[in-house]
Design a protein around this motif. Structure first.
Motif, PDB file in Angstrom:
ATOM      1  N   PRO A 200     -53.857  25.523  -5.496  1.00 55.05           N
ATOM      2  CA  PRO A 200     -53.266  24.197  -5.745  1.00 55.05           C
ATOM      3  C   PRO A 200     -52.467  24.189  -7.034  1.00 55.05           C
ATOM      4  N   SER A 201     -51.422  23.394  -7.031  1.00 57.35           N
ATOM      5  CA  SER A 201     -50.576  23.298  -8.227  1.00 57.35           C
ATOM      6  C   SER A 201     -51.260  22.521  -9.335  1.00 57.35           C
TER       7      SER A 201
ATOM      8  N   GLN B  31     -44.258  22.869   2.025  1.00 59.90           N
ATOM      9  CA  GLN B  31     -45.345  22.784   2.994  1.00 59.90           C
ATOM     10  C   GLN B  31     -44.824  22.734   4.423  1.00 59.90           C
TER      11      GLN B  31
ATOM     12  N   TYR C  24     -55.339  20.560 -10.438  1.00 60.23           N
ATOM     13  CA  TYR C  24     -56.731  20.285 -10.100  1.00 60.23           C
ATOM     14  C   TYR C  24     -57.102  18.840 -10.427  1.00 60.23           C
TER      15      TYR C  24
ATOM     16  N   GLU D 141     -53.867  28.607  -0.231  1.00 63.43           N
ATOM     17  CA  GLU D 141     -52.879  28.411  -1.285  1.00 63.43           C
ATOM     18  C   GLU D 141     -53.552  27.859  -2.532  1.00 63.43           C
TER      19      GLU D 141
END
Length: 348
Positions: free
Chosen positions: A93-94, A12, A96, A91
């Motif tokens: 998200p990795s 990030q 939820y 982006e």
């Protein structure tokens, strides 16, 4: 900024640095790609430490008023002034923050599963079973073929796959076509009991050959037959006798022509009120060809020829002898040809 300094920063932060340098599409770049792009536009300084800060500040001030190297090209002239949709980068998200595992079929021998674990579940496990990173995550794959009410303990067999905390999906080789499977994500406790965090859906692998199930015979009862017969346009028939009558009327409609008025009764035997019955009728087809402009009469009645001069008629064929005279006259009325077939039929 050196490569070592960049390597110690999270993705990030690298994305923020890259965006400040004018690099577009940072969400599609890996950490390594981001580092290479940043070093390309902001290489490490070889100047002495006293000058490094001054040079860095100068470059930053210059970038503020300079067009970015990775900026989008200008629009063509024919698109100038046309409202364009603004593209925003988001982006994926990795996670939820949901505890769930999904199982899918890849082919008869392989499955694919992916999962996510919410922070709430992580905190709960950490509070009851120790540090989360020390929990040995495991995929337990159950074969539940022909098991209708699976409860976690009645599978045909199971096997375990140990996965790391940084993994969120896995390909599973099951080696079993036409079989059903379910997967639990969990871990084995110190007492040897498996703790289930979440359970997947049930899937069945497809066959890898032709089905061995072959139906020898299709059977329909009389009630179903009558329904199908009515749908075919036969009308209402509430008994075998009515069904026979309806069938005969339909045959008469389909076989009728200008030369046929009805079927003769000797070839029809009225059945008794039983389920077993039989209907038999015969017909005669007369066909031929002549000049397309000729005039043809059969049994004294003119018939219509096809464009190529051919013709076809269907006659009922009752018991007895039938004379079918066919006369063709040329268009100029000079030539005449007559042919008379004689047909005899007997029913026993």
């Amino acid at each position: 900024m050196t490569r070592e300094e960049l390597a110690g920063k999270p993705k990030q932060k690298l994305s923020e640095i890259a965006k400040s340098l004018g690099i577009r599409g940072t969400s599609k770049l890996t950490r390594e790609d981001l580092i290479e792009h940043i070093l390309l536009l902001d290489p490490p300084f070889s100047a002495n430490p006293e000058k490094e800060k001054e040079i860095s500040q100068h470059l930053n001030n210059t970038l503020v008023t300079t067009e970015y190297l990775y900026d989008e090209p200008p629009l063509p002239e024919h698109l100038t002034g046309i409202a364009m949709m603004e593209v925003t980068e988001t982006e994926i998200p990795s996670t939820y923050n949901d505890t769930k595992i999904v199982l899918m079929v890849r082919d008869p021998y392989w499955l694919h599963t992916y999962w996510s674990i919410s922070q709430t579940a992580v905190d709960h496990i950490s509070g009851n079973f120790g540090q989360w990173n020390n929990v040995p995550l495991t995929l337990r794959v159950y074969d539940i073929t022909s098991i209708h009410n699976f409860d976690g303990s009645n599978s045909n067999y199971y096997f375990d796959i140990h996965v790391s905390h940084g993994t969120s999906n896995w390909y599973i080789h099951v080696g079993g076509p036409n079989r059903s499977f379910c997967v639990d994500l969990g871990f084995i406790q110190e007492n040897g009991v498996f703790y289930t965090i979440t359970r997947s859906n049930i899937v069945t692998t497809p066959r890898d050959n032709v089905s061995e199930i072959v139906d020898e015979e299709w059977m329909s009862i009389e009630e179903d037959f009558l329904k199908l017969y009515r749908l075919a346009g036969a009308g209402k028939a509430n008994s075998s006798a009515e069904l026979v009558e309806s069938l005969i009327k339909r045959l008469e409609r389909e076989m009728g022509s200008g030369a046929v008025s009805s079927l003769s009764s000797p070839s029809r035997i009225s059945p008794r009120e039983r389920k077993f019955w039989l209907v038999l009728n015969t017909e005669l087809i007369v066909y031929g060809a002549t000049e397309p402009d000729a005039v043809v009469k059969i049994q004294g009645e003119a018939i219509k020829l096809r464009p190529d001069g051919t013709f076809t008629l269907r006659f009922a064929l009752p018991d007895g002898t039938q004379n079918i005279p066919v006369v063709a006259n040329s268009a100029d009325g000079i030539d005449t040809i007559s042919i008379t077939p004689v047909v005899s039929k007997q029913t026993y």
